[in-house]
Design a protein around this motif. Structure first.
Motif, PDB file in Angstrom:
ATOM      1  N   ALA A   1       0.869  -1.016  -0.012  1.00 56.12           N
ATOM      2  CA  ALA A   1       0.023  -0.089   0.148  1.00 56.12           C
ATOM      3  C   ALA A   1       1.032   1.319  -0.204  1.00 56.12           C
ATOM      4  O   ALA A   1       2.059   1.209   0.182  1.00 56.12           O
ATOM      5  N   ILE A   2       0.229   2.362  -0.313  1.00 55.80           N
ATOM      6  CA  ILE A   2       1.064   3.830  -0.202  1.00 55.80           C
ATOM      7  C   ILE A   2       1.475   3.754   1.251  1.00 55.80           C
ATOM      8  O   ILE A   2       0.846   3.359   2.384  1.00 55.80           O
TER       9      ILE A   2
ATOM     10  N   MET B   1       4.314   0.553   1.665  1.00 52.58           N
ATOM     11  CA  MET B   1       4.545  -0.295   2.719  1.00 52.58           C
ATOM     12  C   MET B   1       3.994  -1.678   2.442  1.00 52.58           C
ATOM     13  O   MET B   1       2.794  -1.811   2.008  1.00 52.58           O
TER      14      MET B   1
ATOM     15  N   ARG C   1       4.845  -5.570   5.553  1.00 55.05           N
ATOM     16  CA  ARG C   1       5.412  -4.783   6.492  1.00 55.05           C
ATOM     17  C   ARG C   1       6.895  -4.426   6.093  1.00 55.05           C
ATOM     18  O   ARG C   1       7.639  -3.845   7.038  1.00 55.05           O
TER      19      ARG C   1
ATOM     20  N   ASN D   1      -3.057   7.366  -4.190  1.00 54.49           N
ATOM     21  CA  ASN D   1      -4.080   6.200  -3.679  1.00 54.49           C
ATOM     22  C   ASN D   1      -5.265   6.711  -4.285  1.00 54.49           C
ATOM     23  O   ASN D   1      -6.377   6.725  -3.603  1.00 54.49           O
TER      24      ASN D   1
ATOM     25  N   TYR E   1      -6.054   2.212  -9.596  1.00 56.73           N
ATOM     26  CA  TYR E   1      -5.295   0.797  -9.223  1.00 56.73           C
ATOM     27  C   TYR E   1      -5.421  -0.190 -10.644  1.00 56.73           C
ATOM     28  O   TYR E   1      -4.498  -0.543 -10.970  1.00 56.73           O
TER      29      TYR E   1
ATOM     30  N   TYR F   1      -6.495  -8.042   1.406  1.00 56.96           N
ATOM     31  CA  TYR F   1      -5.163  -8.142   1.398  1.00 56.96           C
ATOM     32  C   TYR F   1      -4.595  -8.613   2.621  1.00 56.96           C
ATOM     33  O   TYR F   1      -3.505  -9.511   2.535  1.00 56.96           O
TER      34      TYR F   1
ATOM     35  N   ARG G   1      -5.059 -12.630   2.067  1.00 56.13           N
ATOM     36  CA  ARG G   1      -4.179 -13.124   1.131  1.00 56.13           C
ATOM     37  C   ARG G   1      -2.780 -13.141   1.948  1.00 56.13           C
ATOM     38  O   ARG G   1      -2.210 -14.336   1.722  1.00 56.13           O
ATOM     39  N   GLU G   2      -2.348 -12.084   2.521  1.00 56.08           N
ATOM     40  CA  GLU G   2      -1.005 -12.207   3.468  1.00 56.08           C
ATOM     41  C   GLU G   2      -1.033 -13.559   4.310  1.00 56.08           C
ATOM     42  O   GLU G   2      -0.093 -14.076   4.488  1.00 56.08           O
TER      43      GLU G   2
ATOM     44  N   LYS H   1      -0.488 -16.634   2.540  1.00 53.88           N
ATOM     45  CA  LYS H   1       0.952 -16.949   2.258  1.00 53.88           C
ATOM     46  C   LYS H   1       1.932 -17.473   3.431  1.00 53.88           C
ATOM     47  O   LYS H   1       2.844 -18.216   3.277  1.00 53.88           O
TER      48      LYS H   1
ATOM     49  N   HIS I   1     -14.097   2.525  -0.182  1.00 55.10           N
ATOM     50  CA  HIS I   1     -14.068   1.163  -0.929  1.00 55.10           C
ATOM     51  C   HIS I   1     -13.347   1.208  -1.774  1.00 55.10           C
ATOM     52  O   HIS I   1     -13.286   2.157  -2.907  1.00 55.10           O
TER      53      HIS I   1
ATOM     54  N   VAL J   1     -10.036   0.981  -2.258  1.00 56.23           N
ATOM     55  CA  VAL J   1      -8.851   1.669  -1.903  1.00 56.23           C
ATOM     56  C   VAL J   1      -8.155   0.740  -0.550  1.00 56.23           C
ATOM     57  O   VAL J   1      -8.957   0.359   0.218  1.00 56.23           O
ATOM     58  N   VAL J   2      -6.684   0.701  -0.466  1.00 50.67           N
ATOM     59  CA  VAL J   2      -6.361   0.106   0.557  1.00 50.67           C
ATOM     60  C   VAL J   2      -5.233   1.203   1.414  1.00 50.67           C
ATOM     61  O   VAL J   2      -4.475   1.761   0.662  1.00 50.67           O
ATOM     62  N   ARG J   3      -5.545   1.472   2.491  1.00 50.34           N
ATOM     63  CA  ARG J   3      -4.596   2.459   3.363  1.00 50.34           C
ATOM     64  C   ARG J   3      -3.692   1.968   4.433  1.00 50.34           C
ATOM     65  O   ARG J   3      -4.136   0.951   5.053  1.00 50.34           O
ATOM     66  N   ALA J   4      -2.500   2.295   4.308  1.00 50.81           N
ATOM     67  CA  ALA J   4      -1.492   1.509   5.257  1.00 50.81           C
ATOM     68  C   ALA J   4      -1.966   1.554   6.698  1.00 50.81           C
ATOM     69  O   ALA J   4      -1.830   0.945   7.450  1.00 50.81           O
TER      70      ALA J   4
ATOM     71  N   TYR K   1      -4.754  -0.672   7.349  1.00 50.85           N
ATOM     72  CA  TYR K   1      -4.213  -1.965   7.206  1.00 50.85           C
ATOM     73  C   TYR K   1      -3.483  -2.317   8.753  1.00 50.85           C
ATOM     74  O   TYR K   1      -3.709  -3.354   9.089  1.00 50.85           O
ATOM     75  N   ASN K   2      -2.570  -1.425   8.952  1.00 48.99           N
ATOM     76  CA  ASN K   2      -1.933  -1.626  10.331  1.00 48.99           C
ATOM     77  C   ASN K   2      -2.942  -1.777  11.584  1.00 48.99           C
ATOM     78  O   ASN K   2      -2.681  -2.667  12.290  1.00 48.99           O
TER      79      ASN K   2
ATOM     80  N   LYS L   1      -4.418  -5.208  11.339  1.00 45.91           N
ATOM     81  CA  LYS L   1      -3.330  -6.263  11.613  1.00 45.91           C
ATOM     82  C   LYS L   1      -3.289  -6.399  13.137  1.00 45.91           C
ATOM     83  O   LYS L   1      -3.231  -7.550  13.848  1.00 45.91           O
TER      84      LYS L   1
END
Lengths: 308, 308
Positions: free
Chosen positions: A238-239, A259, A263, A279, A284, B27, B30-31, B34, B179, B181-184, B187-188, B191
């Protein structure tokens, strides 16, 4: 200083919903259509929804991106039964407001857009055009928050966006706003920009002299894609939080830009440039994480209307 | 204080992409897929994309909202050739992680969502459930920013969302994020919430005692729609700037809630309540501008694992 005269700018088109899920323009155009326009005044304004089926579906487009359909090549190619909806619609809009490059074209075509990027109020121009640059200068002088001018140097024949159909063209791009959402703060900002644009046209047509000077502009340099999985093509990062929402802040070599979902930080390796459209949701699929620009000062002459 | 014992919580499902354009969960899942999961540890975690075709299309759903398909009635009705895709997928997910209400169901189903509303990290529960309320309490104690608990009192047979398939269910809802868009930063945060949930389960299964106490929760009261044109059904106003982004801040009678596109303010007329899901993109079509909640303190007992 040079003084340039232009014919009156009496016919204006304001378009929204060129991307059907960018809702500020959709609701603004609908509101303008409800109002009684003074067709006999110094400026005649037509407000139109550019892509009604995409608006109804609340999607950017039905078959293909309408705002990539206005090149000379696409507008001159014959339509067939298998032509995408948006290409057919582009021919209609070109007939209504153009034809592009002709004497019959509207004097100004103003197209209203939103972005998920934190770009504030941005004005996008496709060429060095004294009229639209003066409108930008006027908006900058009247609005206290930043008004950025983005200049994409593309030959007019290759300009693919709707505003190219007018003799002069201006895209008003405001964010951040999620697509499919309308925010009152963004709506108010767009309303102010449109009202000031029409006010400028009124003043211009009634003889005001607009002094020349300098206009700060961001000129497109290049685009950067997301890191992607070479097999699946899926984005793997991601950005970076330090770049997110920092459109128009100088990006230096070594600054974090991505990032990864595991991570890890990816750093910027190019020359110092200004990021924008950071973004943007719709990019995309176009493989653009952000654009980069140079910052320049453009000199513009004093202008006023040419009296008959 | 009461002390309640529960069997171990060994099988966990983490789902993302239940709404295909809510990208954090997509995402993250998916992570997680993995990474090598420790299947023999005290907690076995399965990560799954709930609606892959909607993810591929980057849309909320293909035929109908998957997260409204998990009522007992819909899960027990026979499928036909004309069943919407999401109903068929709901039956698959119920077979994989349920059946809902059975002994075979996973111990915890955690479903990852995003909203365009400024809700921060919110945890949505469909009943008074000591396990999930303790997970909420744990996240609140470990995360410095607000962690809101939303409780929807719906009989389990009528609960329509995916997490109802597990013996215990939790929706993690984070915003604001457009929607598609993924923002870090989001995401953090997601997580952290998922990692802490799994950490809690490990501690629970290995014998930690979780002290009871009080958990602040917002309990659903009612929904408010946008003002609409009675003829066309189109919305005629946006959320007012004073309400926009102010989820979970008490709304008092007389506070502005909408600003019409002709710039008139609409004021709130009900009893004092807490708004949430303010200006959620997907709720325009559901005729919901925002939800309102009461704030309550829920008492929960001390809990620990039941030793065999």
């Amino acid at each position: 200083m040079e003084h340039v005269f232009f014919p009156p700018l009496s016919r204006v088109a304001v378009c929204g919903g060129t991307h059907g899920n960018e809702l500020t323009g959709v609701y603004m155009v609908r509101e303008m259509q409800k109002q009684t326009m003074d067709k006999d005044g110094p400026v005649s304004v037509t407000a139109v929804l550019a892509n009604p089926p995409a608006v109804d579906a609340c999607r950017r487009y039905i078959d293909t991106d309408l705002n990539r359909c206005f090149t000379d090549a696409l507008l001159s190619a014959p339509l067939t039964d298998s032509s995408p909806y948006e290409l057919r619609r582009a021919h209609e809009l070109n007939a209504q407001f153009g034809p592009k490059g002709s004497k019959e074209a509207v004097d100004l075509l103003c197209d209203l857009h939103n972005t998920t990027a934190n770009m504030g109020l941005s004005l996008i121009l496709y060429s060095l055009d004294w009229i639209t640059l003066h409108i930008c200068k006027y908006l900058q002088s009247k609005i206290s928050s930043p008004v950025r001018v983005i200049q994409l140097n593309i030959p007019i024949s290759e300009v693919y966006s709707l505003e190219a159909v007018g003799k002069h063209g201006l895209a008003i791009e405001i964010g951040p706003q999620p697509h499919g959402v309308v925010r009152a703060d963004i709506y108010n900002m767009m309303k102010k920009a449109v009202d000031l644009t029409l006010e400028w046209l009124q003043k211009f047509n009634t003889g005001s002299i607009f002094e020349g000077g300098e206009v700060e502009a961001f000129t497109f340099a290049k685009s950067i894609d997301y890191p992607r999985d070479p097999t699946t093509g899926e984005i793997t990062a991601a950005i970076h939080p330090q770049l997110q929402d920092n459109d128009f802040k100088l990006l230096q070599p070594g600054d974090p830009v991505f990032m990864s979902f595991s991570r890890e930080t990816v750093k910027y390796e190019g020359e110092p440039l200004y990021p924008f459209f950071v973004n943007e949701c719709a990019y995309y699929e176009k493989k653009i994480a952000f654009h980069l620009a140079q910052r320049k000062n453009l000199s513009i002459p004093t202008i006023s209307v040419k009296r008959d």
